[in-house]
Design an enzyme around this catalytic site. Structure first.
Site, mmCIF file in Angstrom:
data_model
loop_
_atom_site.group_PDB
_atom_site.id
_atom_site.type_symbol
_atom_site.label_atom_id
_atom_site.label_comp_id
_atom_site.label_asym_id
_atom_site.label_seq_id
_atom_site.Cartn_x
_atom_site.Cartn_y
_atom_site.Cartn_z
ATOM 1 N N LYS A 190 -7.426 -23.437 -2.912
ATOM 2 C CA LYS A 190 -6.094 -24.034 -3.014
ATOM 3 C C LYS A 190 -6.116 -25.433 -2.418
ATOM 4 C CE LYS A 190 -2.171 -21.069 -2.743
ATOM 5 N NZ LYS A 190 -1.331 -20.250 -1.853
HETATM 6 C C1 E4P Z 1 1.636 -18.951 -2.876
HETATM 7 O O1 E4P Z 1 0.623 -19.318 -3.429
HETATM 8 C C2 E4P Z 1 2.291 -19.715 -1.809
HETATM 9 O O2 E4P Z 1 1.390 -20.078 -0.825
HETATM 10 C C3 E4P Z 1 3.441 -18.983 -1.216
HETATM 11 O O3 E4P Z 1 4.069 -18.184 -2.181
HETATM 12 C C4 E4P Z 1 4.400 -19.934 -0.526
HETATM 13 O O4 E4P Z 1 5.557 -19.262 -0.195
HETATM 14 P P1 E4P Z 1 6.649 -19.824 0.854
HETATM 15 O O5 E4P Z 1 7.428 -20.889 0.186
HETATM 16 O O6 E4P Z 1 7.461 -18.610 1.171
HETATM 17 O O7 E4P Z 1 5.874 -20.348 2.017
#
Ligand code: E4P
Length: 233
Positions: free
Chosen positions: A85
C-alpha cells in the site's frame, strides 16, 4: 465483486475464510496497532500464510519516497501474495505516483491508498496501481457522496479498459457496503465487526424458528402414519 477483510486479526480472518467469503485482506498501520501486532514482518508473514493465494495489503510506514520503495521491495520478499500500500501523496502533499510506477514496473503489486477523489484514482490507475483504494467514510466526512466517486471511477476504468480494480475501504456502516457494491466497487474491504450484522436478521431467525417447529410436528405425524400404514415395515 470480491470481499476483503480490513483487519489484522487472524482469528477473525480465519473465521470468515471458513465461511467462504474472504478474497483477500487489507491492513494499515492503525489496524495493525489496534489488532495488537508488535512486529510488522511477523504479522505480515503470518497473515499472508493464512491467506494462501489471496492478496494481503501491507502499508509502507514512511513519508520518504526512497524509503517507501525500499520498504515495498522488502515487503514483497516476505510472501508472494503481499501487495504494498502506497498513499497517493505523503503527509506533505508530495506525489507518490513515481513510487507506484516504479514498483509496478518491477512486478510488485501496488494498492494506491487514501484515495479521496476521482482525479487521484485516475492518476493512480495511470501510474500502474493494481488497486485504487477509495476511502468511502473519509469521502463522506468531507461532505461528498462516495457512491458518486465510486461510480465515476468505475465507469472511467471500464471506458478506457484499464486493469486497476477499485477497493472501497473506510467502511463505517453496513449501508456503506451496500452502497459501494451497487455503485460498482470491484472489491469492498470490510471491518470484521460488520460481517455478522450483514448475515443476521431477526425476522430470518423467526422464520427459521417457525420452520423448525413445523418440521418437528410434521416428522411426528409422518412417523405415526408410517407405523399405522398397513404392510409398513
Ligand atoms: C483500507 O484499506 C483502509 O486502510 C481502511 O479501510 C481505512 O479506514 P478508516 O478510514 O476507518 O481509517
Amino acid at each position: 465483486m470480491r470481499v476483503f477483510v480490513d483487519s489484522a486479526d487472524q482469528r477473525q480472518i480465519e473465521h470468515w475464510i471458513e465461511q467462504g467469503v474472504v478474497d483477500g485482506v487489507t491492513t494499515n498501520p492503525s489496524i495493525m496497532f489496534k489488532d495488537g501486532a508488535t512486529d510488522l514482518e511477523e504479522c505480515a508473514r503470518r497473515l499472508a500464510g493464512v491467506l494462501g493465494e489471496r492478496p494481503l495489503s501491507v502499508e509502507v510506514t514512511s513519508n520518504d519516497l526512497k524509503t517507501m520503495v525500499e520498504q515495498a521491495r522488502t515487503f514483497a520478499t516476505w510472501a508472494r501474495n503481499i501487495v504494498v500500500k502506497i498513499p497517493i501523496v505523503n503527509e506533505y502533499g508530495e506525489s507518490c505516483l513515481g513510487v507506484m510506477h516504479r514498483l509496478s514496473q518491477e512486478g510488485i503489486g501496488v494498492n494506491a491508498t487514501a484515495i479521496l477523489s476521482f482525479n487521484q484514482a485516475l492518476l493512480a490507475a495511470k501510474a500502474g496501481a493494481t488497486y485504487v483504494s477509495i476511502f468511502a467514510g473519509r469521502v463522506a466526512d468531507e461532505g461528498n457522496d462516495p457512491a458518486v466517486t465510486i461510480r465515476n471511477v468505475r465507469s472511467w476504468l471500464d471506458d478506457w479498459d484499464l486493469s486497476s480494480h477499485i477497493i472501497v475501504g473506510s467502511i463505517r456502516t453496513v449501508m456503506d457496503i451496500q452502497n459501494a457494491a451497487l455503485a460498482g466497487a470491484h472489491i469492498i474491504t470490510i471491518p470484521p465487526q460488520f460481517l455478522p450484522k450483514m448475515v443476521d436478521h431477526r425476522y430470518t431467525r423467526e422464520t427459521v424458528r417457525q420452520f423448525v417447529q413445523d418440521a418437528e410436528k410434521t416428522l411426528k405425524e409422518m412417523s405415526k402414519t408410517k407405523v399405522a400404514a398397513p404392510g409398513a415395515r
